[in-house]
Design a protein around this motif. Structure first.
Motif, PDB file in Angstrom:
ATOM      1  N   PRO A  67       9.924  -2.120  -7.136  1.00 28.47           N
ATOM      2  CA  PRO A  67       9.380  -2.724  -6.538  1.00 28.47           C
ATOM      3  C   PRO A  67       8.061  -1.839  -6.424  1.00 28.47           C
ATOM      4  O   PRO A  67       8.566  -0.389  -5.917  1.00 28.47           O
ATOM      5  CB  PRO A  67      10.108  -3.169  -5.222  1.00 28.47           C
ATOM      6  CG  PRO A  67      11.480  -1.843  -5.643  1.00 28.47           C
ATOM      7  CD  PRO A  67      11.216  -1.597  -7.078  1.00 28.47           C
ATOM      8  N   ALA A  68       7.130  -2.763  -6.377  1.00 26.87           N
ATOM      9  CA  ALA A  68       6.184  -2.035  -5.848  1.00 26.87           C
ATOM     10  C   ALA A  68       5.286  -2.785  -4.738  1.00 26.87           C
ATOM     11  O   ALA A  68       5.951  -3.113  -4.321  1.00 26.87           O
ATOM     12  CB  ALA A  68       4.678  -2.522  -6.684  1.00 26.87           C
ATOM     13  N   SER A  98       2.938  -2.413  -3.498  1.00 27.31           N
ATOM     14  CA  SER A  98       0.896  -4.193  -3.604  1.00 27.31           C
ATOM     15  C   SER A  98       2.346  -5.113  -4.116  1.00 27.31           C
ATOM     16  O   SER A  98       1.700  -6.573  -3.980  1.00 27.31           O
ATOM     17  CB  SER A  98       0.516  -3.829  -4.880  1.00 27.31           C
ATOM     18  OG  SER A  98       1.153  -3.809  -6.247  1.00 27.31           O
ATOM     19  N   GLY A  99       3.616  -4.917  -4.070  1.00 28.54           N
ATOM     20  CA  GLY A  99       3.865  -6.470  -3.593  1.00 28.54           C
ATOM     21  C   GLY A  99       3.775  -6.578  -5.350  1.00 28.54           C
ATOM     22  O   GLY A  99       3.527  -6.291  -6.447  1.00 28.54           O
ATOM     23  N   GLY A 100       5.666  -7.235  -6.156  1.00 33.41           N
ATOM     24  CA  GLY A 100       6.006  -7.385  -7.121  1.00 33.41           C
ATOM     25  C   GLY A 100       6.438  -6.595  -7.612  1.00 33.41           C
ATOM     26  O   GLY A 100       7.562  -5.409  -6.883  1.00 33.41           O
ATOM     27  N   ALA A 101       6.798  -6.256  -8.933  1.00 32.63           N
ATOM     28  CA  ALA A 101       7.572  -5.151  -9.203  1.00 32.63           C
ATOM     29  C   ALA A 101       6.699  -4.309 -10.693  1.00 32.63           C
ATOM     30  O   ALA A 101       5.443  -4.944 -10.977  1.00 32.63           O
ATOM     31  CB  ALA A 101       8.509  -5.992 -10.051  1.00 32.63           C
ATOM     32  N   PHE A 102       7.021  -3.574 -11.087  1.00 29.89           N
ATOM     33  CA  PHE A 102       5.830  -2.610 -11.533  1.00 29.89           C
ATOM     34  C   PHE A 102       7.359  -1.641 -12.624  1.00 29.89           C
ATOM     35  O   PHE A 102       8.074  -1.588 -13.009  1.00 29.89           O
ATOM     36  CB  PHE A 102       5.374  -0.911 -11.223  1.00 29.89           C
ATOM     37  CG  PHE A 102       6.833   0.067 -10.793  1.00 29.89           C
ATOM     38  CD1 PHE A 102       6.874   0.807 -12.283  1.00 29.89           C
ATOM     39  CD2 PHE A 102       7.044  -0.631  -9.481  1.00 29.89           C
ATOM     40  CE1 PHE A 102       7.449   2.139 -11.648  1.00 29.89           C
ATOM     41  CE2 PHE A 102       7.820   0.758  -8.995  1.00 29.89           C
ATOM     42  CZ  PHE A 102       8.441   2.084 -10.224  1.00 29.89           C
ATOM     43  N   LEU A 149       5.783 -11.474 -11.116  1.00 32.55           N
ATOM     44  CA  LEU A 149       6.147 -11.642 -10.377  1.00 32.55           C
ATOM     45  C   LEU A 149       4.759 -10.791  -9.165  1.00 32.55           C
ATOM     46  O   LEU A 149       5.514 -10.241  -7.815  1.00 32.55           O
ATOM     47  CB  LEU A 149       6.904 -10.204 -10.345  1.00 32.55           C
ATOM     48  CG  LEU A 149       8.414 -10.954 -11.140  1.00 32.55           C
ATOM     49  CD1 LEU A 149       9.510  -9.553 -11.709  1.00 32.55           C
ATOM     50  CD2 LEU A 149       8.942 -12.435 -10.732  1.00 32.55           C
ATOM     51  N   SER A 150       4.209 -10.720  -9.340  1.00 31.73           N
ATOM     52  CA  SER A 150       2.626  -9.831  -8.680  1.00 31.73           C
ATOM     53  C   SER A 150       2.762 -10.929  -6.892  1.00 31.73           C
ATOM     54  O   SER A 150       2.910 -12.250  -7.165  1.00 31.73           O
ATOM     55  CB  SER A 150       1.983  -9.978  -8.997  1.00 31.73           C
ATOM     56  OG  SER A 150       0.963 -11.169  -9.251  1.00 31.73           O
ATOM     57  N   GLY A 151       2.194  -9.979  -6.336  1.00 32.51           N
ATOM     58  CA  GLY A 151       2.123 -10.647  -4.344  1.00 32.51           C
ATOM     59  C   GLY A 151       3.755 -11.366  -4.462  1.00 32.51           C
ATOM     60  O   GLY A 151       3.767 -11.210  -2.614  1.00 32.51           O
ATOM     61  N   GLU A 152       4.937 -10.786  -5.055  1.00 33.91           N
ATOM     62  CA  GLU A 152       6.292 -11.083  -3.851  1.00 33.91           C
ATOM     63  C   GLU A 152       6.570  -9.740  -3.427  1.00 33.91           C
ATOM     64  O   GLU A 152       6.715  -8.873  -4.119  1.00 33.91           O
ATOM     65  CB  GLU A 152       7.032 -11.539  -4.522  1.00 33.91           C
ATOM     66  CG  GLU A 152       7.062 -12.907  -5.155  1.00 33.91           C
ATOM     67  CD  GLU A 152       8.130 -13.711  -6.227  1.00 33.91           C
ATOM     68  OE1 GLU A 152       9.204 -13.569  -5.583  1.00 33.91           O
ATOM     69  OE2 GLU A 152       7.629 -14.043  -7.699  1.00 33.91           O
ATOM     70  N   GLY A 153       7.210  -9.645  -1.963  1.00 35.81           N
ATOM     71  CA  GLY A 153       7.976  -9.259  -1.757  1.00 35.81           C
ATOM     72  C   GLY A 153       8.908  -8.321  -2.239  1.00 35.81           C
ATOM     73  O   GLY A 153      10.287  -8.751  -1.833  1.00 35.81           O
ATOM     74  N   LEU A 154       8.936  -7.585  -3.215  1.00 33.76           N
ATOM     75  CA  LEU A 154      10.554  -7.788  -3.415  1.00 33.76           C
ATOM     76  C   LEU A 154      11.224  -6.293  -3.645  1.00 33.76           C
ATOM     77  O   LEU A 154      10.649  -5.167  -2.309  1.00 33.76           O
ATOM     78  CB  LEU A 154      10.744  -7.015  -4.570  1.00 33.76           C
ATOM     79  CG  LEU A 154       9.637  -8.969  -6.204  1.00 33.76           C
ATOM     80  CD1 LEU A 154       9.957  -7.822  -7.804  1.00 33.76           C
ATOM     81  CD2 LEU A 154      10.082  -9.778  -5.602  1.00 33.76           C
ATOM     82  N   ILE A 155      12.146  -6.421  -2.912  1.00 33.07           N
ATOM     83  CA  ILE A 155      13.448  -4.946  -2.576  1.00 33.07           C
ATOM     84  C   ILE A 155      14.413  -4.725  -3.741  1.00 33.07           C
ATOM     85  O   ILE A 155      13.901  -3.337  -4.007  1.00 33.07           O
ATOM     86  CB  ILE A 155      14.588  -5.601  -1.815  1.00 33.07           C
ATOM     87  CG1 ILE A 155      13.644  -6.718  -0.317  1.00 33.07           C
ATOM     88  CG2 ILE A 155      15.549  -4.541  -0.844  1.00 33.07           C
ATOM     89  CD1 ILE A 155      14.024  -7.463   0.466  1.00 33.07           C
ATOM     90  N   SER A 192      11.915 -12.621   1.227  1.00 28.98           N
ATOM     91  CA  SER A 192      11.158 -15.221   1.497  1.00 28.98           C
ATOM     92  C   SER A 192      13.181 -15.089   1.501  1.00 28.98           C
ATOM     93  O   SER A 192      13.422 -16.003   1.605  1.00 28.98           O
ATOM     94  CB  SER A 192      10.589 -14.706   0.569  1.00 28.98           C
ATOM     95  OG  SER A 192      11.541 -14.888  -0.583  1.00 28.98           O
ATOM     96  N   GLY A 193      13.754 -14.051   0.290  1.00 32.20           N
ATOM     97  CA  GLY A 193      15.575 -14.349   0.703  1.00 32.20           C
ATOM     98  C   GLY A 193      16.160 -13.305  -0.102  1.00 32.20           C
ATOM     99  O   GLY A 193      15.401 -13.681  -1.272  1.00 32.20           O
ATOM    100  N   GLU A 194      17.619 -13.394  -0.085  1.00 33.26           N
ATOM    101  CA  GLU A 194      18.406 -12.173  -0.711  1.00 33.26           C
ATOM    102  C   GLU A 194      19.484 -12.848  -1.448  1.00 33.26           C
ATOM    103  O   GLU A 194      19.991 -12.201  -2.201  1.00 33.26           O
ATOM    104  CB  GLU A 194      19.010 -11.630   0.660  1.00 33.26           C
ATOM    105  CG  GLU A 194      18.122 -10.248   1.092  1.00 33.26           C
ATOM    106  CD  GLU A 194      17.693 -10.702   2.740  1.00 33.26           C
ATOM    107  OE1 GLU A 194      19.351 -12.445   2.969  1.00 33.26           O
ATOM    108  OE2 GLU A 194      17.596 -10.214   3.433  1.00 33.26           O
TER     109      GLU A 194
END
Length: 361
Positions: free
Chosen positions: A176-177, A179-183, A197-203, A218-220
């Protein structure tokens, strides 16, 4: 195999927990059908696996294996002097080494003044090393070419840095980045955001072949993103804390949160054939053996990480768990290439130390 990731108060813990593949986040109930969990046996031996000799190594963190006699470790480096930051003035920098178990000799991989180096995990072809560097605040991840010793940091305007990082294959790191999304970052130094996937807050972000498995702020619930078709799908697995792909890429281990406990779920990559391996107050140290036959995990009785913690090995052929060691606090684990040795690191409250348990059929 290797096992899941923190501010000043947690700096010492980072070195023993960031490789860990058991890092978790909070979440909400599974929609899978209830299944019977495998009850861990408490004997020192049993069908499928037995614990043999345990060797202890003080003040080092074993994070991976180069071969049966050589491990990758992080430890204090007294040749560099104390840390210059006032908050860390009583601490020594930590450097990366190969430690030869047979000769008890350290071989320096990387040293640097005023930083802690840790979380070192080899690519499966053993040509590159993924590791972290930190002092205060969040770690920065790097990739090293072990032949040339050249390194690059996983940072850049497009991603603003890596929140965490894992090997996706021999040449690619994913995570996860900020900046949001993944790298993704390849071993040639090319770093890019994952389009779609850009912009999404990923865990949680893990890759298996052409699919990315992820959870978001936003959801697990576990979701997938197909890198070829750019299609997204939702798996019926909720309250996901971490995902550990199998060596063969055909199964997943999923750490799930329940109301007052955690569960370790084994499933196919499409979310089918779900089976609970174990349930406990607090689970960690989760890793696959290289032959995909066994699963290591730790279990704490009270869920706050302070009670005595036991290390278990679950054998998929005998469908039984066997306790192989006792520990304290959070554990991380990594398997030797043959699967006959299992390293585990425990945090005592002051420092981390590692042990290697010999396993036999």
């Amino acid at each position: 195999m290797r096992t899941p990731i923190f501010k000043l108060a947690l700096v010492p813990v980072l070195l023993s927990t960031l490789i860990a593949c058991s890092a978790g986040q909070d979440g909400n109930n599974t929609t899978a059908e209830p299944v019977k969990s495998a009850e861990p046996t408490r004997e020192a031996a049993g069908p499928g696996v037995a614990a043999g000799e345990i060797r202890h190594y003080e003040n080092i963190v074993i994070s991976d294996w180069m071969d049966e006699d050589t491990v990758v470790v992080s430890k204090e480096n007294d040749k560099l002097g104390k840390m210059s930051l006032e908050e860390l003035a009583d601490s020594l920098p930590k450097s990366l080494y190969f430690y030869h178990l047979d000769t008890k000799e350290f071989e320096l991989i990387k040293e640097q003044e005023n930083v802690f180096l840790g979380d070192a995990v080899l690519s499966s072809d053993h040509k590159h090393l993924l590791y972290s560097e930190f002092s205060l605040g969040d770690p920065v991840y790097y990739v090293m070419d072990l032949g040339s010793k050249k390194t690059f940091s996983i940072t850049g305007d497009d991603i603003a840095g890596a929140m965490s990082a894992r090997w996706a294959d021999d040449d690619t790191v994913i995570g996860p980045a900020y900046s949001g999304g993944a790298f993704t970052a390849n071993t040639s130094g090319k770093i890019a955001a994952v389009e779609g996937l850009s912009g999404e807050g990923l865990i949680v972000v893990r890759q298996i072949k052409d699919k990315i498995y992820y959870t978001s702020n936003s959801g697990e619930t576990l979701q997938t993103f197909d890198l070829n078709t750019k299609e997204k799908a939702t798996l019926k697995i909720e309250r996901v804390g971490s995902v550990i792909p199998s060596p063969g890429g055909d199964q997943l281990l999923v750490l799930q949160y329940k109301d007052s406990a955690q569960a370790l779920l084994l499933t196919d990559t499409d979310g089918g054939n779900q089976k609970i391996i174990v349930e406990g107050a607090e689970l960690g140290g989760i890793s696959w053996s290289p032959d995909q036959r066994r699963i290591a995990y730790s279990m704490s009785a009270d869920g706050d990480g302070t009670a005595s913690t036991a290390l278990y090995v679950y054998d998929l052929e005998s469908v039984k768990s066997v306790k192989v060691a006792d520990g304290t606090g959070n554990l991380t684990t990594s398997w030797s290439p043959s699967g006959k040795q299992l390293a585990y690191t425990e945090w005592s409250g002051d420092q981390s130390s590692s042990s290697v348990v010999q396993l036999k059929d």
